[in-house]
Design a protein around this motif. Structure first.
Motif, PDB file in Angstrom:
ATOM      1  N   UNK A  61      -7.751  -5.530  14.682  1.00 20.84           N
ATOM      2  CA  UNK A  61      -8.568  -4.588  15.426  1.00 20.84           C
ATOM      3  C   UNK A  61      -9.347  -5.188  16.561  1.00 20.84           C
ATOM      4  N   UNK A  62      -9.348  -6.520  16.670  1.00 17.85           N
ATOM      5  CA  UNK A  62     -10.071  -7.181  17.760  1.00 17.85           C
ATOM      6  C   UNK A  62      -9.112  -7.737  18.798  1.00 17.85           C
ATOM      7  N   UNK A  63      -8.126  -8.507  18.344  1.00 20.56           N
ATOM      8  CA  UNK A  63      -7.150  -9.083  19.262  1.00 20.56           C
ATOM      9  C   UNK A  63      -5.934  -8.225  19.461  1.00 20.56           C
ATOM     10  N   UNK A  64      -5.767  -7.160  18.621  1.00 29.38           N
ATOM     11  CA  UNK A  64      -4.662  -6.198  18.707  1.00 29.38           C
ATOM     12  C   UNK A  64      -3.307  -6.866  18.491  1.00 29.38           C
ATOM     13  N   UNK A  65      -3.287  -8.022  17.866  1.00 29.50           N
ATOM     14  CA  UNK A  65      -2.032  -8.712  17.595  1.00 29.50           C
ATOM     15  C   UNK A  65      -1.537  -8.385  16.189  1.00 29.50           C
ATOM     16  N   UNK A  66      -0.267  -8.690  15.953  1.00 28.31           N
ATOM     17  CA  UNK A  66       0.372  -8.413  14.668  1.00 28.31           C
ATOM     18  C   UNK A  66      -0.256  -9.218  13.541  1.00 28.31           C
ATOM     19  N   UNK A  67      -0.401  -8.559  12.369  1.00 28.80           N
ATOM     20  CA  UNK A  67      -0.891  -9.263  11.189  1.00 28.80           C
ATOM     21  C   UNK A  67       0.104  -9.196  10.038  1.00 28.80           C
ATOM     22  N   UNK A  68       0.520  -7.983   9.651  1.00 29.04           N
ATOM     23  CA  UNK A  68       1.356  -7.849   8.456  1.00 29.04           C
ATOM     24  C   UNK A  68       2.290  -6.662   8.602  1.00 29.04           C
ATOM     25  N   UNK A  69       3.471  -6.786   8.020  1.00 28.86           N
ATOM     26  CA  UNK A  69       4.396  -5.658   7.944  1.00 28.86           C
ATOM     27  C   UNK A  69       4.958  -5.595   6.537  1.00 28.86           C
ATOM     28  N   UNK A  70       5.116  -4.396   6.000  1.00 28.27           N
ATOM     29  CA  UNK A  70       5.662  -4.245   4.652  1.00 28.27           C
ATOM     30  C   UNK A  70       6.438  -2.936   4.566  1.00 28.27           C
ATOM     31  N   UNK A  71       7.422  -2.926   3.694  1.00 29.28           N
ATOM     32  CA  UNK A  71       8.238  -1.740   3.490  1.00 29.28           C
ATOM     33  C   UNK A  71       7.526  -0.843   2.500  1.00 29.28           C
ATOM     34  N   UNK A  72       6.793   0.146   2.985  1.00 25.37           N
ATOM     35  CA  UNK A  72       5.984   0.999   2.126  1.00 25.37           C
ATOM     36  C   UNK A  72       6.789   2.149   1.541  1.00 25.37           C
ATOM     37  N   UNK A  73       7.666   2.741   2.333  1.00 25.08           N
ATOM     38  CA  UNK A  73       8.501   3.864   1.889  1.00 25.08           C
ATOM     39  C   UNK A  73       9.951   3.583   2.265  1.00 25.08           C
ATOM     40  N   UNK A  74      10.842   4.327   1.636  1.00 24.85           N
ATOM     41  CA  UNK A  74      12.265   4.172   1.937  1.00 24.85           C
ATOM     42  C   UNK A  74      12.690   5.001   3.140  1.00 24.85           C
ATOM     43  N   UNK A  75      11.884   5.996   3.477  1.00 24.09           N
ATOM     44  CA  UNK A  75      12.209   6.878   4.601  1.00 24.09           C
ATOM     45  C   UNK A  75      10.981   6.996   5.500  1.00 24.09           C
ATOM     46  N   UNK A  76      11.058   7.860   6.486  1.00 28.16           N
ATOM     47  CA  UNK A  76       9.998   7.978   7.486  1.00 28.16           C
ATOM     48  C   UNK A  76       8.666   8.371   6.855  1.00 28.16           C
ATOM     49  N   UNK A  77       7.605   7.721   7.301  1.00 28.18           N
ATOM     50  CA  UNK A  77       6.246   8.045   6.865  1.00 28.18           C
ATOM     51  C   UNK A  77       5.725   9.174   7.751  1.00 28.18           C
TER      52      UNK A  77
END
Length: 830
Positions: free
Chosen positions: A83-99
């Motif tokens: 939220x400060x540098x607006x850079x990537x932190x984490x990605x995870x597969x939360x659902x199998x289809x579109x959220x």
């Protein structure tokens, strides 16, 4: 907008900003000027964030504390952006289809997400998935919303219904039926038992969740509703938008529309209310435009006469809706439809997610900055290139550099399946698809083993530069395809079998020849990409440390080694972590200390360490070394600036400043600074968990890694003599502190010291959190009967050198300083 800023002073005593760069230092957050929403309009583009594998962004949502932005994509992935540098932190597969929807509970302790298959998932704040329910059968869940008490939530789906659920048990309680077509959106009133819904049948309906009865139907739209949202501050207004150019704002007290929002040339796709300014509403269109409306200003374009608001007429219930036009337009905010927008909890940054696969951040321009009016987001890419305000090649280069930095800091998700079985971008080297199997093996996940010492497949095509290809693949060529599908002869390995491929798990009781004593490599249990070392890297690093090779790998500089940092570029250039700066003069160091002292007060206020006029932080002056800077007695921590600080000497005489100080602060800090020449800063506050733990009058247990920051380096002052007004008691506290960094004042609170104000402030924050953890552990142990596991002295002493050094304390405070600087726009520096 600039003409709206009236001269004089506001009701809160702050001088109204004017369009001049000299007012940049006076920028205040939206909460400080609630009566001037025009000052908060986010006309300035801050940053564009893109995933490596780009997917349309369906939902954006700030985490409750505002430190990260969570996005949900059509591929079912959660992505966290700083939220400060607006850079990537984490990605995870939360659902199998579109959220399709993401909502936080009002308590900020839970998160709900809904997807295209009708599944709703429960998440804790650490993104641990604890429950998954099938909310609607064979119908996408378009929206979810929590009740004000968080005990229930509602889901809206394409099966024409909404369902009420008990949150604790995840059980279905009732169904709200009445719409004649798909229900596309829903919202629960922030304080009342009232639900609003919008449907493909062009209507907005209000519901009583207790009886399931439809209270009223609101007409006005002529197409499918896309979003309905209650105004979060007062809850009186309800905004709605549909697949048409006009939006509407309803007053639920009159059950009718009071404002009609015009200006869009394409369909409106989403909208959002400002969390603080109840009159600031933002809409977004299918053409990527973003419009900001002020409900108390009509802002008609030239040639259109102004009309009167229904609230200014004798009979508002019968008056026609007032037409509003945007106070500001960002015509090219995105290339395609904007699906979601969300304001930072502080109201100073707006995030947007779009079908163009980008997440963008927006904020207000600084006073005197009008460059945004001719940027590519306002006038378009071609016009900006013609004016020279945007260069495509430079923008692409900057974007590539940012993505490369992101990838170097993050780890590639090892469990994401490959999109193609071949080698993209290399004609003639595509790997043939593996043969089908009848025993359930997934061909896409089949592993191709690279047998060392054997030439497999046909020779390389003529003219192919193998060395360049090898370099492009990181130093090792990928395995080429097999020639005519033939299997190569098995090599004669010394131990009988080749090494096991990564991720291969042997069945129990079936060891392969020559693998006795080997442990198969465990697989990663979650589809997550994070900043940080892989487990194997961490274990290697710890092995280096046990051998006494500095505190990091032996190739690192002493500065990096001191704080456990490591890093080199691909070219071998060492990367150095930031450290305490060197100053050309004592005046520069004085200013630095005062700025970081003011930031420490702001940080304490952010974390609730303030309580009336109690609490004080001091820092020694580098010029008058027998004097120290303190906070004035009656100024709230969140309002303290550099110019407010008071300089006092050892006798309590004010040297610089015109306000009194806290007598207890003088009694304690003067004696500590006198007894400890190595201490340049001291922090004391009445934090909740510090006060609670101080009642027991005992030291911390070494039961967590964070508690090791205070291993044999903190003390307990075992008596309470009331408010410390006597210098003699201050002397006893300093004597009890000894050469430690922290002391627990029984029945009083916490006090920490440091060589820098940064370290002292971080030690206090960490000590309070450690007290919190200790209280939780003690309570759980007493209730469950489980025994606590203590960290042995040898490991504790070793870990203290990694987490408890003055250098590490200074470095740990810097992210907080950066956060305060971003949130306040540097207002505390004046």
């Amino acid at each position: 907008m600039q003409n709206r800023r009236a001269p004089g002073k506001s009701a809160r005593g702050f001088e109204v900003e004017r369009p001049s760069s000299s007012y940049i230092a006076d920028i205040l957050p939206p909460a400080a000027h609630r009566d001037r929403p025009a000052d908060t309009i986010p006309a300035k583009h801050l940053h564009s964030s893109l995933n490596k594998v780009r997917q349309p962004v369906n939902v954006v949502k700030w985490t409750p504390e505002g430190r990260r932005l969570l996005t949900g994509s059509t591929s079912g992935e959660f992505t966290l952006w700083n939220g400060t540098g607006f850079n990537f932190e984490t990605i995870m597969q939360a659902h199998d289809v579109a959220i399709r929807s993401i909502r936080y509970s009002h308590s900020n302790e839970w998160l709900l997400s809904a997807d295209q298959d009708g599944v709703v998932k429960y998440w804790q704040t650490n993104f641990n998935n604890v429950q998954s329910i099938r909310a609607h059968d064979d119908a996408p869940v378009r929206d979810v919303a929590f009740a004000p008490t968080d005990t229930k939530f509602v889901t809206a789906a394409d099966d024409t219904t909404m369902k009420l659920w008990d949150f604790a048990s995840g059980t279905h309680e009732s169904t709200l039926s009445g719409h004649q077509w798909d229900v596309k959106c829903a919202d629960w009133h922030p304080t009342k038992g009232l639900i609003a819904s919008g449907s493909k049948d062009h209507t907005v309906r209000l519901w009583d969740p207790r009886t399931g009865r439809c209270l009223t139907t609101l007409h006005g739209h002529k197409n499918t509703l896309t979003m309905v949202r209650f105004e979060p501050s007062n809850g009186v207004l309800l905004a709605s938008c549909a697949r048409e150019q006009n939006g509407r704002v309803f007053d639920i007290r009159m059950m009718r529309d009071v404002f009609m929002l015009k200006g869009h040339e394409k369909e409106i796709s989403c909208l959002t209310w400002h969390p603080i300014h109840s009159s600031l509403l933002t809409t977004a269109g299918n053409d990527g435009s973003m419009f900001h409306y002020l409900l108390d200003e009509q802002s008609p374009p030239p040639g259109i006469a102004a009309t009167v608001s229904p609230y200014d007429l004798p009979n508002p219930a019968d008056a026609p809706a007032q037409t509003l036009y945007p106070a500001h337009r960002v015509l090219h905010a995105h290339d395609y439809a904007i699906w979601s927008m969300d304001w930072h909890p502080l109201g100073h940054v707006l995030a947007s997610g779009s079908n163009d696969r980008a997440t963008r951040f927006w904020t207000r321009p600084r006073p005197g900055d009008d460059s945004y009016t001719s940027d590519r987001w306002h006038i378009g890419q071609e016009a900006a290139e013609a004016r020279g305000t945007w260069k495509k090649a430079e923008a692409q280069r900057q974007q590539q550099e940012e993505e490369m930095e992101d990838e170097e800091e993050g780890l590639v998700d090892q469990k994401m399946p490959a999109r193609l079985p071949g080698l993209p971008g290399l004609p003639g080297l595509a790997r043939p698809a593996p043969a089908s199997h009848s025993v359930g093996i997934n061909p896409e996940r089949a592993q191709f083993l690279d047998m060392p010492g054997f030439s497999i497949g046909p020779p390389a095509p003529p003219g192919l530069d193998l060395e360049a290809l090898k370099k492009a693949f990181g130093g090792q060529l990928p395995p080429p395809p097999l020639a005519n599908g033939a299997m190569p002869p098995m090599p004669n390995f010394a131990n009988g079998m080749p090494p096991l491929p990564p991720g291969f798990m042997l069945p129990p009781g079936f060891p392969l020849p020559g693998t006795a004593g080997q442990s198969p490599t465990p697989t990663n249990g979650g589809s997550i990409r994070r900043r940080g070392p892989l487990p194997s890297q961490e274990e290697s690093l710890q092995a280096e440390m046990r051998q006494g090779k500095f505190r990091t790998a032996s190739s690192e500089s002493n500065g990096n080694a001191t704080v456990g940092a490591m890093g080199k570029t691909k070219s071998g250039k060492p990367l150095k972590v930031r450290s305490y700066p060197k100053f050309d003069s004592l005046e520069e160091e004085r200013l630095y200390r005062k700025q970081h002292l003011a930031a420490a007060f702001r940080m304490f206020a952010e974390r609730g360490f303030d309580e009336g006029v109690a609490g004080h932080i001091s820092v020694r002056d580098p010029i008058l070394t027998d004097c120290y800077w303190l906070n004035p007695l009656s100024r709230h921590f969140s309002q303290i600036c550099v110019s407010d600080l008071i300089l006092v000497d050892e006798d309590g005489t004010v040297v610089i400043g015109d306000e009194p100080i806290n007598a207890a602060a003088f009694a304690i800090h003067s004696e500590i600074h006198k007894a400890r020449p190595d201490v340049h800063a001291a922090c004391h506050a009445h934090s909740v968990y510090g006060k609670a733990f101080s009642v027991f009058g005992r030291e911390l247990d070494m039961i967590t890694q964070d508690s090791l920051r205070f291993y044999k380096n903190h003390a307990v002052y075992p008596q309470f003599g009331g408010v410390v007004l006597d210098r003699e008691e201050g002397r006893r506290i300093a004597e009890c502190l000894g050469d430690g960094k922290a002391i627990i004042l029984q029945n009083h609170g916490l006090l920490t010291v440091g060589e820098t104000i940064d370290a002292a402030a971080f030690w206090f924050t960490s000590l309070d959190k450690t007290c919190h953890a200790q209280l939780l552990v003690d309570a759980a142990a007493q209730g469950s009967g489980h025994q606590k596991t203590f960290i042995p002295d040898e490991e504790a002493a070793f870990s203290y050198q990694q987490v408890g050094t003055p250098e590490k304390g200074w470095l740990a405070f810097q992210p907080y300083y950066d956060e305060i600087l971003a949130k306040t726009q540097g207002s505390f520096l004046k």
